[in-house]
Write a protein that holds these residues in place. Structure first.
Motif, PDB file in Angstrom:
ATOM      1  N   THR A 123      97.987  60.032  45.237  1.00  0.00           N
ATOM      2  CA  THR A 123      97.423  60.386  43.935  1.00  0.00           C
ATOM      3  C   THR A 123      97.102  61.873  43.871  1.00  0.00           C
ATOM      4  OG1 THR A 123      96.442  58.177  43.827  1.00  0.00           O
ATOM      5  CG2 THR A 123      95.656  59.783  42.233  1.00  0.00           C
ATOM      6  N   LEU A 124      96.594  62.433  44.980  1.00  0.00           N
ATOM      7  CA  LEU A 124      96.313  63.869  45.029  1.00  0.00           C
ATOM      8  C   LEU A 124      97.598  64.670  44.837  1.00  0.00           C
ATOM      9  CD1 LEU A 124      94.470  66.276  45.563  1.00  0.00           C
ATOM     10  CD2 LEU A 124      94.831  65.925  48.018  1.00  0.00           C
ATOM     11  N   ALA A 125      98.654  64.283  45.541  1.00  0.00           N
ATOM     12  CA  ALA A 125      99.928  64.991  45.411  1.00  0.00           C
ATOM     13  C   ALA A 125     100.456  64.911  43.980  1.00  0.00           C
ATOM     14  CB  ALA A 125     100.953  64.403  46.383  1.00  0.00           C
ATOM     15  N   GLY A 126     100.351  63.737  43.383  1.00  0.00           N
ATOM     16  CA  GLY A 126     100.816  63.575  42.012  1.00  0.00           C
ATOM     17  C   GLY A 126     100.035  64.427  41.036  1.00  0.00           C
ATOM     18  N   ASN A 127      98.728  64.505  41.244  1.00  0.00           N
ATOM     19  CA  ASN A 127      97.906  65.298  40.330  1.00  0.00           C
ATOM     20  C   ASN A 127      98.084  66.794  40.554  1.00  0.00           C
ATOM     21  OD1 ASN A 127      95.831  63.745  38.462  1.00  0.00           O
ATOM     22  ND2 ASN A 127      96.178  62.509  40.286  1.00  0.00           N
ATOM     23  N   ILE A 128      98.432  67.196  41.763  1.00  0.00           N
ATOM     24  CA  ILE A 128      98.749  68.609  41.998  1.00  0.00           C
ATOM     25  C   ILE A 128      99.995  68.983  41.205  1.00  0.00           C
ATOM     26  CG2 ILE A 128      99.601  70.244  43.720  1.00  0.00           C
ATOM     27  CD1 ILE A 128      97.689  68.941  45.719  1.00  0.00           C
ATOM     28  N   VAL A 129     100.981  68.090  41.209  1.00  0.00           N
ATOM     29  CA  VAL A 129     102.190  68.328  40.407  1.00  0.00           C
ATOM     30  C   VAL A 129     101.837  68.397  38.923  1.00  0.00           C
ATOM     31  CG1 VAL A 129     104.421  67.369  39.703  1.00  0.00           C
ATOM     32  CG2 VAL A 129     103.708  67.261  42.099  1.00  0.00           C
ATOM     33  N   ALA A 130     101.013  67.457  38.465  1.00  0.00           N
ATOM     34  CA  ALA A 130     100.609  67.453  37.059  1.00  0.00           C
ATOM     35  C   ALA A 130      99.833  68.723  36.719  1.00  0.00           C
ATOM     36  CB  ALA A 130      99.764  66.216  36.760  1.00  0.00           C
ATOM     37  N   LEU A 131      98.976  69.170  37.651  1.00  0.00           N
ATOM     38  CA  LEU A 131      98.207  70.389  37.431  1.00  0.00           C
ATOM     39  C   LEU A 131      99.125  71.599  37.349  1.00  0.00           C
ATOM     40  CD1 LEU A 131      95.408  71.651  37.159  1.00  0.00           C
ATOM     41  CD2 LEU A 131      95.297  71.806  39.645  1.00  0.00           C
ATOM     42  N   GLY A 138     103.905  71.250  26.103  1.00  0.00           N
ATOM     43  CA  GLY A 138     104.557  70.011  25.744  1.00  0.00           C
ATOM     44  C   GLY A 138     104.806  69.065  26.900  1.00  0.00           C
ATOM     45  N   VAL A 139     104.588  69.544  28.118  1.00  0.00           N
ATOM     46  CA  VAL A 139     104.846  68.721  29.302  1.00  0.00           C
ATOM     47  C   VAL A 139     103.542  68.302  29.977  1.00  0.00           C
ATOM     48  CG1 VAL A 139     105.896  68.696  31.606  1.00  0.00           C
ATOM     49  CG2 VAL A 139     107.095  69.776  29.699  1.00  0.00           C
ATOM     50  N   ASN A 140     102.512  69.162  29.872  1.00  0.00           N
ATOM     51  CA  ASN A 140     101.292  68.958  30.645  1.00  0.00           C
ATOM     52  C   ASN A 140     100.632  67.599  30.415  1.00  0.00           C
ATOM     53  OD1 ASN A 140     100.545  69.670  28.041  1.00  0.00           O
ATOM     54  ND2 ASN A 140      99.800  71.686  28.651  1.00  0.00           N
ATOM     55  N   ILE A 141     100.364  67.247  29.160  1.00  0.00           N
ATOM     56  CA  ILE A 141      99.686  65.984  28.869  1.00  0.00           C
ATOM     57  C   ILE A 141     100.569  64.808  29.266  1.00  0.00           C
ATOM     58  CG2 ILE A 141      98.740  64.537  27.040  1.00  0.00           C
ATOM     59  CD1 ILE A 141      97.899  67.049  25.585  1.00  0.00           C
ATOM     60  N   ALA A 142     101.855  64.907  28.923  1.00  0.00           N
ATOM     61  CA  ALA A 142     102.784  63.828  29.275  1.00  0.00           C
ATOM     62  C   ALA A 142     102.850  63.645  30.788  1.00  0.00           C
ATOM     63  CB  ALA A 142     104.172  64.127  28.712  1.00  0.00           C
ATOM     64  N   ALA A 143     102.865  64.767  31.520  1.00  0.00           N
ATOM     65  CA  ALA A 143     102.927  64.691  32.980  1.00  0.00           C
ATOM     66  C   ALA A 143     101.707  63.983  33.536  1.00  0.00           C
ATOM     67  CB  ALA A 143     103.042  66.091  33.571  1.00  0.00           C
ATOM     68  N   PHE A 144     100.538  64.291  33.006  1.00  0.00           N
ATOM     69  CA  PHE A 144      99.302  63.656  33.466  1.00  0.00           C
ATOM     70  C   PHE A 144      99.382  62.146  33.321  1.00  0.00           C
ATOM     71  CE2 PHE A 144      95.163  61.801  32.584  1.00  0.00           C
ATOM     72  CZ  PHE A 144      94.405  62.240  33.654  1.00  0.00           C
TER      73      PHE A 144
END
Length: 221
Positions: A123-131, A138-144
């Protein structure tokens, strides 16, 4: 699924969950405070600019950055805590909402710790990518939502399933119902995105996924 989500959220606020909820929220807040203090200390140590106004500007921007980082860290922190409270929460749901069914069996402590640590790291790795994608319009919210929807759905559902199935069977069952699990994960991600409400994410997600696993198992016969 929507009714299960509503019932799960209501259940988090009921007396049987209260003691677990208070411990979970207190530890989550404590960990986030410690993390925030650490990041602030690191920022202060790193800032040594030649002009005072640059230091002030950098401090303000750094403070905003820390707040954003802490917001994204709620997911990994709650994921870490989930391993310590999930079985207690799942047991309450199984006992009160599905009393006619045999209760699940908690994972052995060693296996539970491995799953918990892996869950938090993924989950940390995924959220680092999202961050990192936060700066992409246009990608940030969707990525989260996509990242957290997939990761939270997968891990919380497997945790619920492993109480009744061997590890590999639980994972195979999750893959077989991947769309439903992902949609449920998106619901959990929505809760995670709401400030303060997101502190109940571990308990809500556990109660929700226990229900989803029961429904899918019944449908599968």
């Amino acid at each position: 699924m929507f009714n299960d989500a509503v019932e799960a959220f209501r259940e988090v606020l009921t007396p049987p969950f209260r003691a677990i909820l208070l411990r979970s929220v207190a530890i989550t807040i404590g960990l986030l405070i410690v993390l925030g203090i650490g990041l602030e200390a690191l920022l202060t140590w790193a800032l040594d600019l030649p002009y005072p106004w640059l230091n002030v500007t950098a401090s303000i921007l750094g403070g905003v950055g820390i707040l954003i980082a802490l917001a994204f860290m709620v997911g990994p922190v709650t994921s870490l805590l989930a391993g310590f409270f999930a079985d207690d929460a799942a047991e309450i749901v199984e006992r009160t909402r599905f009393p006619q069914d045999p209760p699940g069996v908690a994972l052995p402590l060693g296996r539970s710790l491995v799953v918990t640590i892996r869950f938090a790291l993924v989950t940390l790795a995924g959220n680092i990518v999202a961050l990192a994608l936060l700066l992409v319009p246009g990608v940030n919210i969707a990525a989260f939502f996509v990242v957290n929807g997939y990761l939270l759905g997968r891990e919380y559902f497997e945790a619920a399933a492993m109480r009744f199935r061997p590890v590999e069977e639980a994972r195979a069952f999750r893959r077989r119902h991947g769309v439903a699990v992902f949609v449920a994960g998106l619901v959990v991600a929505v809760v995670l995105a709401i400030p303060f409400v997101n502190l109940v994410t571990p308990l809500f997600a556990t109660a929700f996924m226990v229900r989803l696993h029961k429904r899918l198992s019944a449908a599968a016969g």
